[in-house]
Design a protein around this motif. Structure first.
Motif, short mmCIF file in Angstrom:
data_model
loop_
_atom_site.label_atom_id
_atom_site.label_comp_id
_atom_site.label_asym_id
_atom_site.label_seq_id
_atom_site.Cartn_x
_atom_site.Cartn_y
_atom_site.Cartn_z
N MET A 1 119.04 89.83 62.77
CA MET A 1 118.02 88.82 63.07
C MET A 1 118.71 87.59 63.66
O MET A 1 119.53 86.95 63.00
N ARG A 2 118.38 87.25 64.90
CA ARG A 2 118.97 86.05 65.51
C ARG A 2 118.09 84.85 65.20
O ARG A 2 116.86 84.92 65.31
N LEU A 3 118.73 83.76 64.83
CA LEU A 3 118.02 82.54 64.46
C LEU A 3 118.11 81.52 65.59
O LEU A 3 119.19 81.23 66.10
N SER A 4 116.95 80.98 65.98
CA SER A 4 116.91 79.88 66.92
C SER A 4 116.56 78.60 66.16
O SER A 4 115.57 78.57 65.43
N ILE A 5 117.38 77.57 66.33
CA ILE A 5 117.18 76.29 65.65
C ILE A 5 116.60 75.31 66.67
O ILE A 5 117.23 75.02 67.69
N VAL A 6 115.41 74.82 66.40
CA VAL A 6 114.70 73.92 67.30
C VAL A 6 114.79 72.50 66.74
O VAL A 6 114.35 72.25 65.61
N VAL A 7 115.35 71.59 67.52
CA VAL A 7 115.57 70.21 67.09
C VAL A 7 114.75 69.27 67.97
O VAL A 7 115.12 69.02 69.11
N PRO A 8 113.62 68.76 67.48
CA PRO A 8 112.89 67.75 68.26
C PRO A 8 113.60 66.41 68.16
O PRO A 8 114.10 66.03 67.09
N ALA A 9 113.67 65.69 69.26
CA ALA A 9 114.41 64.42 69.25
C ALA A 9 113.71 63.40 70.12
O ALA A 9 113.13 63.73 71.16
N LEU A 10 113.80 62.16 69.71
CA LEU A 10 113.25 61.04 70.48
C LEU A 10 114.09 59.80 70.18
O LEU A 10 114.16 59.36 69.02
N ASP A 11 114.75 59.28 71.18
CA ASP A 11 115.58 58.08 71.04
C ASP A 11 116.57 58.22 69.88
O ASP A 11 116.67 57.35 69.01
N GLU A 12 117.30 59.32 69.88
CA GLU A 12 118.27 59.60 68.82
C GLU A 12 119.70 59.53 69.34
O GLU A 12 120.59 60.21 68.81
N ALA A 13 119.95 58.71 70.35
CA ALA A 13 121.29 58.66 70.95
C ALA A 13 122.37 58.30 69.94
O ALA A 13 123.50 58.77 70.05
N SER A 14 122.03 57.49 68.96
CA SER A 14 123.04 57.06 67.98
C SER A 14 123.42 58.16 66.99
O SER A 14 124.45 58.06 66.33
N ALA A 15 122.59 59.21 66.90
CA ALA A 15 122.83 60.22 65.87
C ALA A 15 122.87 61.65 66.39
O ALA A 15 123.31 62.55 65.66
N ILE A 16 122.42 61.90 67.61
CA ILE A 16 122.24 63.29 68.06
C ILE A 16 123.56 64.04 68.15
O ILE A 16 123.63 65.24 67.85
N GLU A 17 124.64 63.36 68.56
CA GLU A 17 125.92 64.07 68.67
C GLU A 17 126.40 64.56 67.30
O GLU A 17 126.85 65.71 67.18
N ALA A 18 126.31 63.73 66.29
CA ALA A 18 126.73 64.15 64.95
C ALA A 18 125.83 65.26 64.42
O ALA A 18 126.31 66.21 63.78
N ALA A 19 124.53 65.15 64.69
CA ALA A 19 123.59 66.17 64.22
C ALA A 19 123.92 67.53 64.83
O ALA A 19 123.92 68.56 64.14
N LEU A 20 124.20 67.54 66.12
CA LEU A 20 124.48 68.81 66.79
C LEU A 20 125.89 69.31 66.49
O LEU A 20 126.13 70.52 66.44
N ALA A 21 126.83 68.39 66.29
CA ALA A 21 128.18 68.81 65.91
C ALA A 21 128.15 69.58 64.59
O ALA A 21 128.92 70.53 64.40
N ALA A 22 127.26 69.18 63.69
CA ALA A 22 127.14 69.88 62.41
C ALA A 22 126.64 71.31 62.58
O ALA A 22 126.86 72.16 61.71
N LEU A 23 125.98 71.57 63.71
CA LEU A 23 125.45 72.92 63.97
C LEU A 23 126.42 73.79 64.76
O LEU A 23 126.14 74.96 65.01
#
Length: 230
Positions: A1-23
């Protein structure tokens, strides 16, 4: 089973890199990561590009963004993850095992809320208990579902508030959720910015009003008014 992770984002420039690095370890293990930008006025989409399999654009609003991400996903199962929420290390394995057991077609994790206010631990405890009792999940708990179950439920209804509750109700009609005790960790910034107790009472009032049939659009306007007045 392949898992797709969907991340909605809005004005998250300060945190999006860390959030995606964790994935990153999950991507390396075969999970797909899709970021859905809702018209950010900052560099969210650009910063997410090298750290995700796809970055897609959608009209602002978590429901429309998550539906767009689901439409772009190629996985057999979908996980909807807020940009300020971190998964436990073996999330894909836990999801696969949960969906392989009996009639389970969807579920969510328990949640912990990161922040300085000790009341946040109580908030998380109540959220998890209420969810386990009612079979209703919130977006903070990282809802996941088999693709066919999500599509059969009609996806997230295009409403500005309570889209997670509405989807849970639709999914619950087909099967009870898998309530995983492993915890996702979500930011407590919303509670701390508005005041923890104030936010608790506001959300209780809004959820009760929604359960009694109030228009989600009117509730969203009330939420915005009370949030900006804090």
């Amino acid at each position: 089973m392949r898992l797709s992770i969907v991340v909605p984002a809005l004005d998250e420039a300060s945190a999006i890199e860390a959030a995606l690095a964790a994935l990153r370890p999950l991507r390396a293990a075969g999970c797909e990561v899709i970021v859905v930008d809702g018209g950010s006025r900052d560099a969210t989409a650009r910063l997410a590009q090298p750290l995700a399999d796809r970055v897609v654009a959608a009209p602002r609003g978590r429901a429309s963004q998550m539906n767009a991400g689901a439409g772009a996903a190629t996985g057999d199962a979908l996980l909807f993850l807020h940009a300020d929420t971190q998964l436990p290390p073996d999330a894909p394995g836990e999801i696969a095992r949960a969906l392989a057991t009996g009639p389970r077609a969807w579920g969510r994790f328990d949640v912990a809320i990161a922040g300085a206010d000790p009341m946040l631990a109580v908030v998380a405890l109540l959220m998890n208990a209420r969810s386990r009792l009612t079979g209703i999940a919130t977006g903070d708990q990282a809802i996941f579902a088999r693709r066919e179950a999500f599509e059969a439920a009609g996806g997230f209804p295009e409403i500005p508030l309570m889209e997670d509750v509405a989807l849970s109700r639709a999914l619950r009609r087909a099967a009870a959720p898998a309530c995983l005790r492993s915890r996702v960790v979500t930011s407590g910034r919303r509670w701390e910015r508005q005041g923890t107790l104030r936010t608790i009472f506001l959300m209780w009032r809004l959820r009760l009003a929604y359960a009694l049939g109030a228009d989600p659009r009117r509730l969203a306007r009330r939420y915005d008014v009370e949030r900006t007045s804090s």
